[in-house]
Design a protein around this motif. Structure first.
Motif, PDB file in Angstrom:
ATOM      1  N   ARG A  95       0.795  -1.262  -0.184  1.00 35.95           N
ATOM      2  CA  ARG A  95       0.048   0.167   0.111  1.00 35.95           C
ATOM      3  C   ARG A  95       0.774   1.303   0.145  1.00 35.95           C
ATOM      4  N   ASP A 127      -8.885   8.234  -3.788  1.00 33.25           N
ATOM      5  CA  ASP A 127      -9.772   9.542  -4.270  1.00 33.25           C
ATOM      6  C   ASP A 127      -9.291  10.736  -3.395  1.00 33.25           C
ATOM      7  N   GLN A 128      -9.063  10.683  -2.360  1.00 29.62           N
ATOM      8  CA  GLN A 128      -8.470  11.984  -1.355  1.00 29.62           C
ATOM      9  C   GLN A 128      -6.980  12.065  -1.526  1.00 29.62           C
ATOM     10  N   THR A 166      -7.893  11.003   6.394  1.00 29.10           N
ATOM     11  CA  THR A 166      -7.005   9.775   5.949  1.00 29.10           C
ATOM     12  C   THR A 166      -5.529  10.001   6.344  1.00 29.10           C
ATOM     13  N   GLY A 168      -3.129   8.034   4.963  1.00 24.94           N
ATOM     14  CA  GLY A 168      -2.355   8.104   3.656  1.00 24.94           C
ATOM     15  C   GLY A 168      -2.378   9.396   2.922  1.00 24.94           C
ATOM     16  N   GLY A 169      -3.645   9.961   2.845  1.00 24.23           N
ATOM     17  CA  GLY A 169      -3.756  11.223   2.110  1.00 24.23           C
ATOM     18  C   GLY A 169      -3.034  12.397   2.736  1.00 24.23           C
ATOM     19  N   VAL A 301     -10.147   7.030  14.117  1.00 29.60           N
ATOM     20  CA  VAL A 301      -8.824   7.829  13.980  1.00 29.60           C
ATOM     21  C   VAL A 301      -8.281   8.081  15.172  1.00 29.60           C
ATOM     22  N   THR A 307      -7.583   0.779  13.951  1.00 29.79           N
ATOM     23  CA  THR A 307      -8.323  -0.368  13.088  1.00 29.79           C
ATOM     24  C   THR A 307      -7.203  -1.487  12.998  1.00 29.79           C
ATOM     25  N   ASP A 308      -5.857  -1.197  13.253  1.00 30.11           N
ATOM     26  CA  ASP A 308      -4.832  -2.268  13.018  1.00 30.11           C
ATOM     27  C   ASP A 308      -4.839  -3.102  14.366  1.00 30.11           C
ATOM     28  N   ILE A 330     -13.205   2.020   9.822  1.00 28.13           N
ATOM     29  CA  ILE A 330     -12.364   2.583   9.129  1.00 28.13           C
ATOM     30  C   ILE A 330     -12.343   1.579   7.930  1.00 28.13           C
TER      31      ILE A 330
HETATM   32  C1  UD1 Z   1      -4.809   3.152   7.781  1.00 29.18           C
HETATM   33  C2  UD1 Z   1      -4.852   3.565   9.201  1.00 29.18           C
HETATM   34  C3  UD1 Z   1      -3.643   3.864   9.613  1.00 29.18           C
HETATM   35  C4  UD1 Z   1      -2.661   2.799   9.383  1.00 29.18           C
HETATM   36  C5  UD1 Z   1      -2.816   2.048   7.963  1.00 29.18           C
HETATM   37  C6  UD1 Z   1      -1.995   0.718   7.952  1.00 29.18           C
HETATM   38  C7  UD1 Z   1      -6.726   4.636  10.145  1.00 29.18           C
HETATM   39  C8  UD1 Z   1      -7.543   6.019   9.912  1.00 29.18           C
HETATM   40  N1  UD1 Z   1      -5.824   4.831   9.165  1.00 29.18           N
HETATM   41  O1  UD1 Z   1      -4.245   4.133   6.925  1.00 29.18           O
HETATM   42  O2  UD1 Z   1      -3.812   4.420  10.803  1.00 29.18           O
HETATM   43  O3  UD1 Z   1      -1.304   2.958   9.994  1.00 29.18           O
HETATM   44  O4  UD1 Z   1      -4.027   1.930   7.643  1.00 29.18           O
HETATM   45  O5  UD1 Z   1      -2.513  -0.195   8.404  1.00 29.18           O
HETATM   46  O6  UD1 Z   1      -6.943   4.165  11.019  1.00 29.18           O
HETATM   47  N2  UD1 Z   1     -10.266   6.890   2.384  1.00 29.18           N
HETATM   48  C9  UD1 Z   1     -11.015   7.492   1.327  1.00 29.18           C
HETATM   49  N3  UD1 Z   1     -10.381   8.040   0.213  1.00 29.18           N
HETATM   50  C10 UD1 Z   1      -9.027   8.131   0.321  1.00 29.18           C
HETATM   51  C11 UD1 Z   1      -8.260   7.546   1.352  1.00 29.18           C
HETATM   52  C12 UD1 Z   1      -8.922   7.119   2.455  1.00 29.18           C
HETATM   53  O7  UD1 Z   1     -12.205   7.480   1.384  1.00 29.18           O
HETATM   54  O8  UD1 Z   1      -8.548   8.555  -0.569  1.00 29.18           O
HETATM   55  C13 UD1 Z   1     -11.142   6.209   3.378  1.00 29.18           C
HETATM   56  C14 UD1 Z   1     -10.743   4.690   3.677  1.00 29.18           C
HETATM   57  O9  UD1 Z   1     -11.551   4.172   3.044  1.00 29.18           O
HETATM   58  C15 UD1 Z   1     -10.945   4.673   5.152  1.00 29.18           C
HETATM   59  C16 UD1 Z   1     -10.551   6.103   5.911  1.00 29.18           C
HETATM   60  O10 UD1 Z   1     -10.545   6.920   4.595  1.00 29.18           O
HETATM   61  O11 UD1 Z   1     -12.186   4.606   5.482  1.00 29.18           O
HETATM   62  C17 UD1 Z   1      -9.215   5.961   6.389  1.00 29.18           C
HETATM   63  O12 UD1 Z   1      -8.073   5.443   5.582  1.00 29.18           O
HETATM   64  P1  UD1 Z   1      -6.693   6.009   5.444  1.00 29.18           P
HETATM   65  O13 UD1 Z   1      -6.464   6.432   6.788  1.00 29.18           O
HETATM   66  O14 UD1 Z   1      -6.289   6.830   4.226  1.00 29.18           O
HETATM   67  O15 UD1 Z   1      -6.196   4.470   5.375  1.00 29.18           O
HETATM   68  P2  UD1 Z   1      -4.546   4.360   5.349  1.00 29.18           P
HETATM   69  O16 UD1 Z   1      -3.703   5.564   5.091  1.00 29.18           O
HETATM   70  O17 UD1 Z   1      -4.275   2.718   4.772  1.00 29.18           O
END
Ligand code: UD1
Length: 423
Positions: A95, A127-128, A166, A168-169, A301, A307-308, A330
């Motif tokens: 990822r 998308d974000q 987010t 990652g965003g 969050v 969530t992990d 999440i």
């Molecule tokens: C997530 C975990 C992070 C963990 C990582 C690795 C959260 C909030 N995030 O991060 O702590 O280190 O997994 O396991 O607990 N979303 C959108 N659009 C986007 C990006 C995200 O709709 O462009 C939504 C996702 O579907 C999700 C939420 O936002 O429901 C949070 O996602 P995000 O924090 O971006 O996920 P990771 O960065 O993978």
């Protein structure tokens, strides 16, 4: 002849002793790509020796960087990087390859990134991330599973408003913004410890980032960033996994080298269940004697319940007295591990994003398969609790994110072995 590495756990042993936590996976996978943003060599210390770190190292090499890794410290010389196309096969394996979007756009004003892979825990949209890059002037198209991004004049500071929080965003936006022209404000930012750690690392390279750890982050773009030596923070999720394992085995374990304030949501739940949790500056002791009480969990969050840790925690809840309700806010499909635990006698129902767990008196060992990294950790904990032998397949998922998990658990008294078996 097809073979697979499996873990064999004989349950029922009490974990006792002291264990040192490794450097953080989730922070490492953001900081390693960030080294490409500067124009001089960087050294990143306290990295975990895990599969994801090795894959990232290969990715950096494929882009032209010179990388040396001794299992803890990684030296990256990014001066030879001239390519903005992330390697397809490696990107699909994790990822965090998505962080190359912000990095390569920040450095070259161009990036081609295959849509990222990683754990199978349901849809993980980007998308974000794309919205943030567009707010900083990039044109983005998605074709045949690849993101094509370009900002011919270089990235420009802008206002980024996230519709959802987010991690990652937020990380991608910070990466691109620190070499953009002008100022960027990231609104509704994630506050996770790894967001703060990445900001500290970028600032150590000369970036100007303020507000990381709050929901508004301000970045003043810099033309150049310089080399730095930086140690990543301890792993919040490994700490949590070991805390849960200690309680699950009715043991007495002290986890050293961790940051107790990062663990508050978990510590509170373990206390509610009847375990004892004592915090020192950089250590947490978890003890548990009697039966545990059921509790309700909602993933959120940071600073909410991560969530992990939902998956490892559900293993502990399978034998807690009463009914626990777990709500996954999440990643709503992050429940595959529960169907594996059903084979071990867990009483579980899943309805959309809610799992209902009826505590049972004991689990029994069975052959099970990890479907992702934290699912693997959950099955290890279930195996520690179960009567008899639990045989876990797909252990490569566990190797993606836990450094020497078996060795650490064995040193605490677990009976846990790995073997290559014929399928
Ligand atoms: C997530 C975990 C992070 C963990 C990582 C690795 C959260 C909030 N995030 O991060 O702590 O280190 O997994 O396991 O607990 N979303 C959108 N659009 C986007 C990006 C995200 O709709 O462009 C939504 C996702 O579907 C999700 C939420 O936002 O429901 C949070 O996602 P995000 O924090 O971006 O996920 P990771 O960065 O993978």
């Amino acid at each position: 002849m097809a073979t697979m590495e499996k873990m064999f756990i004989t349950g029922g042993r009490r974990l006792e002793g002291v264990v040192q936590v490794s450097g953080g996976k989730n922070t490492a996978v953001a900081i390693i790509p960030a080294t490409l943003l500067c124009d001089e060599p960087c050294t990143v210390e306290n990295l975990p020796d895990i599969e994801d770190v090795h894959v990232l190292m290969q990715m950096l090499c494929a882009l032209g960087a010179k990388v040396d890794f001794d299992g803890s410290a990684m030296r990256v010389d990014p001066r030879g990087v001239g390519c903005w196309q992330a390697p397809q096969k490696l990107s699909c394996r994790m990822r965090a390859s998505s962080y190359l979007l912000g990095v390569l756009l920040g450095r070259f004003g161009r990036a081609q990134i295959p849509l990222p892979g990683g754990c199978d825990i349901g849809p993980r949209p980007v998308d974000q991330h794309i919205k943030a890059m567009r707010a900083m002037g990039a044109s983005i198209e998605e074709r045949f599973g690849v993101i094509h991004a370009s900002a011919p004049e270089g990235m420009q500071g802008g206002d980024v408003y996230f519709d959802v929080v987010t991690v990652g965003g937020t990380i991608n936006a910070m990466l691109a913004a620190c070499r953009a022209r002008g100022n960027t404000i990231i609104h509704n930012a994630a506050k996770e410890p790894h967001v703060v750690d990445l900001a500290n690392f970028l600032n150590s390279m000369g970036a100007r980032i303020k507000g990381a750890g709050t929901d508004v982050i301000r970045v003043r773009g810099q033309e150049r960033l310089h080399g730095s030596t930086y140690a990543v923070i301890p792993d919040q999720i490994e700490t949590g996994t070991l805390m849960i394992a200690a309680a699950a085995s009715h043991g007495d374990v002290t986890i050293t080298g961790c940051i107790p304030t990062h663990m508050e949501s978990l510590s509170a739940k373990l206390l509610e269940m009847g375990a004892k949790v004592d915090e020192r500056d950089d250590a947490i002791r978890v003890r548990s004697i009697g039966a545990h009480r059921a509790v309700n969990i909602k993933t959120q969050v940071y600073p909410g319940f991560p969530t992990d840790l939902q998956q490892p925690m559900t293993a502990l809840l399978t034998t807690a007295k009463g009914t626990s309700l777990v709500t996954e806010n999440i990643f709503e499909q992050r429940y595959k591990h529960l169907f594996e635990m059903q084979r071990m006698g867990a009483q579980v129902r899943v309805m959309d994003r809610v799992a209902v767990i009826e505590g049972t008196s004991a689990l029994s060992g069975a052959p099970v398969y990890a479907s992702d990294l934290r699912a693997g950790a959950a099955l290890v904990i279930a195996g520690l609790m179960a009567e008899g032998v639990t045989e876990i397949g797909n252990v490569h998922f566990i190797d993606r994110g836990y450094e020497h998990l078996e060795r650490k658990l064995a040193a605490l008294g677990a009976k846990i072995e790995r073997a290559l078996v014929e399928l």
